[in-house]
Design a protein around this motif. Structure first.
Motif, PDB file in Angstrom:
ATOM      1  N   LEU A 127       0.832  -1.200   0.000  1.00 46.78           N
ATOM      2  CA  LEU A 127       0.000   0.000   0.000  1.00 46.78           C
ATOM      3  C   LEU A 127       0.870   1.254   0.000  1.00 46.78           C
ATOM      4  CD1 LEU A 127      -2.823  -0.956   2.536  1.00 46.78           C
ATOM      5  CD2 LEU A 127      -2.960  -0.820   0.049  1.00 46.78           C
ATOM      6  N   GLY A 128       1.967   1.217   0.740  1.00 46.88           N
ATOM      7  CA  GLY A 128       2.866   2.366   0.765  1.00 46.88           C
ATOM      8  C   GLY A 128       3.421   2.667  -0.615  1.00 46.88           C
ATOM      9  N   PHE A 129       3.808   1.620  -1.328  1.00 50.99           N
ATOM     10  CA  PHE A 129       4.353   1.785  -2.670  1.00 50.99           C
ATOM     11  C   PHE A 129       3.285   2.310  -3.622  1.00 50.99           C
ATOM     12  CE2 PHE A 129       5.753   0.167  -6.843  1.00 50.99           C
ATOM     13  CZ  PHE A 129       7.032   0.706  -6.872  1.00 50.99           C
ATOM     14  N   MET A 130       2.067   1.790  -3.503  1.00 54.09           N
ATOM     15  CA  MET A 130       0.993   2.230  -4.390  1.00 54.09           C
ATOM     16  C   MET A 130       0.657   3.700  -4.161  1.00 54.09           C
ATOM     17  SD  MET A 130      -2.933   0.828  -4.757  1.00 54.09           S
ATOM     18  CE  MET A 130      -3.438   1.593  -3.207  1.00 54.09           C
ATOM     19  N   PHE A 131       0.511   4.107  -2.910  1.00 50.96           N
ATOM     20  CA  PHE A 131       0.174   5.496  -2.632  1.00 50.96           C
ATOM     21  C   PHE A 131       1.320   6.436  -2.978  1.00 50.96           C
ATOM     22  CE2 PHE A 131      -3.381   3.752  -0.225  1.00 50.96           C
ATOM     23  CZ  PHE A 131      -4.367   4.692  -0.481  1.00 50.96           C
ATOM     24  N   ALA A 132       2.556   5.965  -2.824  1.00 55.90           N
ATOM     25  CA  ALA A 132       3.696   6.768  -3.252  1.00 55.90           C
ATOM     26  C   ALA A 132       3.634   6.995  -4.762  1.00 55.90           C
ATOM     27  CB  ALA A 132       5.006   6.077  -2.876  1.00 55.90           C
ATOM     28  N   PHE A 133       3.224   5.960  -5.471  1.00 54.20           N
ATOM     29  CA  PHE A 133       3.076   6.047  -6.921  1.00 54.20           C
ATOM     30  C   PHE A 133       2.033   7.094  -7.302  1.00 54.20           C
ATOM     31  CE2 PHE A 133       1.718   4.628 -11.100  1.00 54.20           C
ATOM     32  CZ  PHE A 133       2.913   4.244 -11.697  1.00 54.20           C
ATOM     33  N   LEU A 134       0.957   7.173  -6.550  1.00 50.94           N
ATOM     34  CA  LEU A 134      -0.127   8.102  -6.872  1.00 50.94           C
ATOM     35  C   LEU A 134       0.302   9.560  -6.745  1.00 50.94           C
ATOM     36  CD1 LEU A 134      -3.181   6.371  -5.157  1.00 50.94           C
ATOM     37  CD2 LEU A 134      -2.107   5.891  -7.344  1.00 50.94           C
ATOM     38  N   CYS A 135       1.340   9.822  -5.952  1.00 54.70           N
ATOM     39  CA  CYS A 135       1.799  11.197  -5.755  1.00 54.70           C
ATOM     40  C   CYS A 135       2.349  11.821  -7.034  1.00 54.70           C
ATOM     41  CB  CYS A 135       2.878  11.244  -4.672  1.00 54.70           C
ATOM     42  SG  CYS A 135       2.303  10.807  -3.019  1.00 54.70           S
ATOM     43  N   PHE A 136       2.701  10.989  -8.015  1.00 56.32           N
ATOM     44  CA  PHE A 136       3.314  11.487  -9.242  1.00 56.32           C
ATOM     45  C   PHE A 136       2.294  11.768 -10.338  1.00 56.32           C
ATOM     46  CE2 PHE A 136       6.726   9.610  -6.943  1.00 56.32           C
ATOM     47  CZ  PHE A 136       7.884  10.242  -7.358  1.00 56.32           C
TER      48      PHE A 136
ATOM     49  N   LEU B 298       0.024  -2.472 -10.810  1.00 56.78           N
ATOM     50  CA  LEU B 298      -1.318  -2.769 -11.285  1.00 56.78           C
ATOM     51  C   LEU B 298      -1.994  -3.820 -10.414  1.00 56.78           C
ATOM     52  CD1 LEU B 298      -3.608  -2.678 -13.352  1.00 56.78           C
ATOM     53  CD2 LEU B 298      -2.322  -4.304 -14.756  1.00 56.78           C
ATOM     54  N   VAL B 299      -1.265  -4.873 -10.101  1.00 55.52           N
ATOM     55  CA  VAL B 299      -1.823  -5.937  -9.258  1.00 55.52           C
ATOM     56  C   VAL B 299      -2.192  -5.389  -7.885  1.00 55.52           C
ATOM     57  CG1 VAL B 299      -1.318  -8.115  -8.105  1.00 55.52           C
ATOM     58  CG2 VAL B 299      -0.631  -7.787 -10.481  1.00 55.52           C
ATOM     59  N   ILE B 300      -1.291  -4.595  -7.314  1.00 58.16           N
ATOM     60  CA  ILE B 300      -1.554  -4.008  -5.991  1.00 58.16           C
ATOM     61  C   ILE B 300      -2.779  -3.101  -6.035  1.00 58.16           C
ATOM     62  CG2 ILE B 300      -0.669  -2.462  -4.201  1.00 58.16           C
ATOM     63  CD1 ILE B 300       2.146  -3.407  -4.951  1.00 58.16           C
ATOM     64  N   ALA B 301      -2.882  -2.293  -7.096  1.00 53.01           N
ATOM     65  CA  ALA B 301      -4.001  -1.352  -7.204  1.00 53.01           C
ATOM     66  C   ALA B 301      -5.328  -2.071  -7.370  1.00 53.01           C
ATOM     67  CB  ALA B 301      -3.762  -0.402  -8.380  1.00 53.01           C
ATOM     68  N   ILE B 302      -5.341  -3.121  -8.200  1.00 50.98           N
ATOM     69  CA  ILE B 302      -6.586  -3.869  -8.384  1.00 50.98           C
ATOM     70  C   ILE B 302      -7.006  -4.543  -7.082  1.00 50.98           C
ATOM     71  CG2 ILE B 302      -7.610  -5.857  -9.551  1.00 50.98           C
ATOM     72  CD1 ILE B 302      -5.989  -5.120 -12.016  1.00 50.98           C
ATOM     73  N   GLN B 303      -6.036  -5.102  -6.361  1.00 51.58           N
ATOM     74  CA  GLN B 303      -6.339  -5.755  -5.088  1.00 51.58           C
ATOM     75  C   GLN B 303      -6.884  -4.767  -4.066  1.00 51.58           C
ATOM     76  OE1 GLN B 303      -2.571  -7.563  -4.092  1.00 51.58           O
ATOM     77  NE2 GLN B 303      -3.096  -9.511  -5.103  1.00 51.58           N
ATOM     78  N   ASN B 304      -6.479  -3.503  -4.189  1.00 56.81           N
ATOM     79  CA  ASN B 304      -6.878  -2.494  -3.205  1.00 56.81           C
ATOM     80  C   ASN B 304      -7.771  -1.419  -3.814  1.00 56.81           C
ATOM     81  OD1 ASN B 304      -5.062  -3.065  -0.630  1.00 56.81           O
ATOM     82  ND2 ASN B 304      -3.757  -3.354  -2.428  1.00 56.81           N
ATOM     83  N   PHE B 305      -8.463  -1.773  -4.906  1.00 52.45           N
ATOM     84  CA  PHE B 305      -9.337  -0.791  -5.549  1.00 52.45           C
ATOM     85  C   PHE B 305     -10.423  -0.308  -4.593  1.00 52.45           C
ATOM     86  CE2 PHE B 305     -12.861   0.212  -8.682  1.00 52.45           C
ATOM     87  CZ  PHE B 305     -12.311   1.417  -9.064  1.00 52.45           C
ATOM     88  N   GLY B 306     -10.905  -1.190  -3.743  1.00 54.76           N
ATOM     89  CA  GLY B 306     -11.908  -0.793  -2.756  1.00 54.76           C
ATOM     90  C   GLY B 306     -11.396   0.305  -1.852  1.00 54.76           C
ATOM     91  N   LEU B 307     -10.115   0.219  -1.466  1.00 54.69           N
ATOM     92  CA  LEU B 307      -9.523   1.250  -0.626  1.00 54.69           C
ATOM     93  C   LEU B 307      -9.428   2.569  -1.387  1.00 54.69           C
ATOM     94  CD1 LEU B 307      -8.128   1.970   2.057  1.00 54.69           C
ATOM     95  CD2 LEU B 307      -5.967   1.252   1.028  1.00 54.69           C
ATOM     96  N   LEU B 308      -9.108   2.501  -2.679  1.00 51.50           N
ATOM     97  CA  LEU B 308      -8.998   3.712  -3.492  1.00 51.50           C
ATOM     98  C   LEU B 308     -10.327   4.456  -3.581  1.00 51.50           C
ATOM     99  CD1 LEU B 308      -6.786   2.613  -6.534  1.00 51.50           C
ATOM    100  CD2 LEU B 308      -6.156   4.192  -4.715  1.00 51.50           C
ATOM    101  N   VAL B 309     -11.443   3.729  -3.560  1.00 50.63           N
ATOM    102  CA  VAL B 309     -12.748   4.372  -3.703  1.00 50.63           C
ATOM    103  C   VAL B 309     -13.519   4.395  -2.386  1.00 50.63           C
ATOM    104  CG1 VAL B 309     -12.909   3.833  -6.143  1.00 50.63           C
ATOM    105  CG2 VAL B 309     -13.846   2.226  -4.486  1.00 50.63           C
ATOM    106  N   GLY B 310     -12.794   4.269  -1.267  1.00 53.17           N
ATOM    107  CA  GLY B 310     -13.431   4.474   0.028  1.00 53.17           C
ATOM    108  C   GLY B 310     -14.177   3.285   0.585  1.00 53.17           C
ATOM    109  N   GLU B 311     -13.814   2.063   0.185  1.00 56.67           N
ATOM    110  CA  GLU B 311     -14.421   0.842   0.735  1.00 56.67           C
ATOM    111  C   GLU B 311     -15.948   0.839   0.578  1.00 56.67           C
ATOM    112  OE1 GLU B 311     -12.747  -1.597   1.446  1.00 56.67           O
ATOM    113  OE2 GLU B 311     -10.774  -0.995   2.143  1.00 56.67           O
ATOM    114  N   ASN B 312     -16.426   1.340  -0.550  1.00 57.24           N
ATOM    115  CA  ASN B 312     -17.852   1.338  -0.850  1.00 57.24           C
ATOM    116  C   ASN B 312     -18.089   0.356  -1.990  1.00 57.24           C
ATOM    117  OD1 ASN B 312     -20.392   2.159  -2.264  1.00 57.24           O
ATOM    118  ND2 ASN B 312     -20.460   3.715  -0.656  1.00 57.24           N
ATOM    119  N   THR B 313     -18.741  -0.765  -1.683  1.00 56.58           N
ATOM    120  CA  THR B 313     -18.892  -1.825  -2.678  1.00 56.58           C
ATOM    121  C   THR B 313     -19.670  -1.361  -3.901  1.00 56.58           C
ATOM    122  OG1 THR B 313     -18.834  -3.488  -0.921  1.00 56.58           O
ATOM    123  CG2 THR B 313     -19.696  -4.171  -3.067  1.00 56.58           C
ATOM    124  N   ALA B 314     -20.757  -0.637  -3.670  1.00 58.75           N
ATOM    125  CA  ALA B 314     -21.573  -0.158  -4.793  1.00 58.75           C
ATOM    126  C   ALA B 314     -20.775   0.784  -5.681  1.00 58.75           C
ATOM    127  CB  ALA B 314     -22.823   0.534  -4.263  1.00 58.75           C
ATOM    128  N   ALA B 315     -20.016   1.697  -5.060  1.00 52.34           N
ATOM    129  CA  ALA B 315     -19.189   2.625  -5.828  1.00 52.34           C
ATOM    130  C   ALA B 315     -18.097   1.878  -6.568  1.00 52.34           C
ATOM    131  CB  ALA B 315     -18.581   3.669  -4.893  1.00 52.34           C
TER     132      ALA B 315
END
Length: 502
Positions: free
Chosen positions: A217-226, A436-453
């Motif tokens: 998660l640290g690596f993924m969020f660091a990636f998003l900063c760019f 990509l694998v990390i982001a897909i696994q944590n896509f729920g976290l990226l969108v606020g843990e909302n299943t419908a969203a």
């Protein structure tokens, strides 16, 4: 297409126009383009809002190490990316490269996916601006306007600047970026000179950080900063010397952002104290850096940072408005969307009509968010920026582009060496697959843990890509001439668009 011929860099002037035609004004130098793309990354917003989230999410103090690793990965990625920019001379950036390397159908699918992703990012990030501007307005101006009113003001101002020549936007973004950098450097310097909370140490750079907390998660969020650095090639038609300017601007943006973030993240951890960093950022990440400004520099620094946060986020809105305008312009010149959007204003030498349409779309989108009663931060910003991040950075621009670069140079031999055409793109592609694998696994976290969203936004991304594929297939069947034009560099079309009197 003859895939056996050697290619040379396209050096056709980007400002030449035939009689009765209008071109972009090729006036942007390296500095101007760097300002445009670094502003899109909203560095002060990242430092104040995203840095504490990274520390609290990864549950360790290894963020500086992850930022340094991402800087190295994107620098390697930039090797093939900037080399290919010399042979694909238009403003389509990533999707143009994907199209050149992987074909017209996939390229057009990525074009529409990029368009929708950037649109979500533009609208989502502006909702965050609206909230901060509303708070700052009440505190400093005693003006009580709802957050969405500030969003509309931001869209109107971005639309005005985007409608005109890009030089004006570059000057505005340059000023904002300098002010952002100054306040952050002042705070960094104060923390270093005062020795931080527990003394200065290199602990955050220890390799042991790779095994502590949640490093993925640290690596993924660091990636998003760019987010935003990739937009250098979008301004190719407006660069003074694109063959040299685009690569230089890309490297400066990537390395400059990376080192700035790495040093500042280390200072934030030193300022809070390594032993307290996770707890402090977890308690209230929204004020962690603001409190450091007050503690190490003074209350005035906190107030200045609050104001500059608004200007930083507006710079992000303006930068992505300009990027989206040029994506839309390029699709217009190729007939993917109405060709009227692929015209240059005779007065402003800019895609003014495309800018006006983007302004209209963003205003309507914001009104829909208000009508649906969505919370601007926990819903609108979180959902839209999370989905856009997955669509823009990981799927389109990095993983697919790296593969496209390899395939392009394999079928189009050049004088570039193996490192540029194969090794660097391959290494970066492997790294992007991991992200990509990390982001897909944590896509729920990226969108606020909302299943419908999560489901809805995933469907939107899939439909956006499918729409482009369907458009390309339809063009191949019913408009073969337009379909064939998708594969040409369309230098004349891109650089000598029909005059419009907007």
């Amino acid at each position: 297409m003859d895939t056996s011929k050697n290619l040379g860099p396209s050096t056709a002037p980007t400002s030449v126009a035939g009689e009765g035609e209008t071109s972009f004004r090729s006036s942007l130098g390296v500095g101007s383009i760097v300002f445009m793309v670094v502003a899109a990354a909203a560095p002060l917003g990242v430092v104040a809002a995203t840095f504490p989230v990274i520390i609290s999410v990864e549950q360790s103090i290894g963020a500086p190490l992850f930022l340094l690793m991402v800087t190295a990965l994107l620098t390697v990625f930039a090797v093939g990316y900037t080399a290919m920019s010399r042979y694909v001379p238009n403003a389509g950036a990533f999707y143009s490269y994907i199209q050149a390397g992987l074909g017209r159908i996939i390229g057009t699918g990525c074009a529409t996916l990029a368009y929708v992703s950037y649109l979500m990012l533009l609208v989502g990030s502006t909702t965050y601006l609206g909230v901060n501007a509303s708070n700052a307005g009440r505190i400093f101006l005693h003006i009580d306007l709802p957050w969405w009113a500030w969003c509309l003001i931001a869209f109107a101002l971005a639309g005005y600047l985007g409608y005109r020549n890009v030089d004006l936007s570059a000057r505005v973004l340059g000023l904002v970026l300098v002010l952002e950098a100054v306040i952050v450097i002042v705070i960094d310097t104060a923390i270093i000179l005062q020795g931080g909370e527990e003394g200065l140490s290199a602990e955050p750079f220890s390799p042991s950080m790779l095994t502590q907390g949640a490093p993925g998660l640290g690596f993924m969020f660091a990636f998003l900063c760019f987010l935003g650095f990739e937009a250098t090639a979008v301004f190719r038609n407006e660069a003074k010397d694109p063959v040299r300017t685009i690569p230089r601007a890309t490297y400066i943006a990537v390395i400059g952002i990376g080192l700035f973030y790495t040093v500042t993240m280390w200072c934030v951890i030193m300022g809070v104290g390594p032993s307290r960093a996770v707890a402090v950022t977890g308690d209230d990440p929204t004020v962690a850096v603001l409190n450091l400004a007050s503690e190490y520099v003074g209350p005035i620094a906190r107030d200045v940072m609050l104001v500059l946060l608004v200007s930083s986020q507006f710079a992000c809105t303006l930068a992505f408005h300009n990027v989206l305008t040029r994506y839309q312009y390029t699709m217009g010149t190729k007939g993917v969307i109405p060709r009227s959007l692929g015209r240059i204003s005779a007065k402003h030498h800019a895609p003014s009509r495309s800018s006006a349409v983007i302004s209209l779309i963003t205003v309507v989108s914001m009104m829909m968010i208000v009508a649906l009663g969505l919370d601007p931060i926990s819903e609108a910003f979180t959902w839209l920026s999370g989905a856009a991040t997955l669509g823009i950075i990981i799927i389109i621009m990095m993983t697919t582009t790296g593969i496209a670069v390899i395939r392009f140079f394999r079928h189009h031999p050049t004088s570039d060496g193996t490192w540029t055409t194969l090794i660097a793109p391959a290494v970066s592609s492997i790294g992007m697959v991991v992200v990509l694998v990390i982001a897909i696994q944590n896509f729920g976290l990226l969108v606020g843990e909302n299943t419908a969203a999560e489901v809805a936004l995933g469907v939107i991304l899939a439909v956006a890509f499918a729409a482009g594929v369907i458009i390309a297939v339809t063009m191949r069947r019913y408009r073969p001439a337009h379909y064939e034009s998708l594969e040409r560099d369309s230098d004349k079309t891109q650089q000598q668009s029909k005059t419009t009197n907007l």
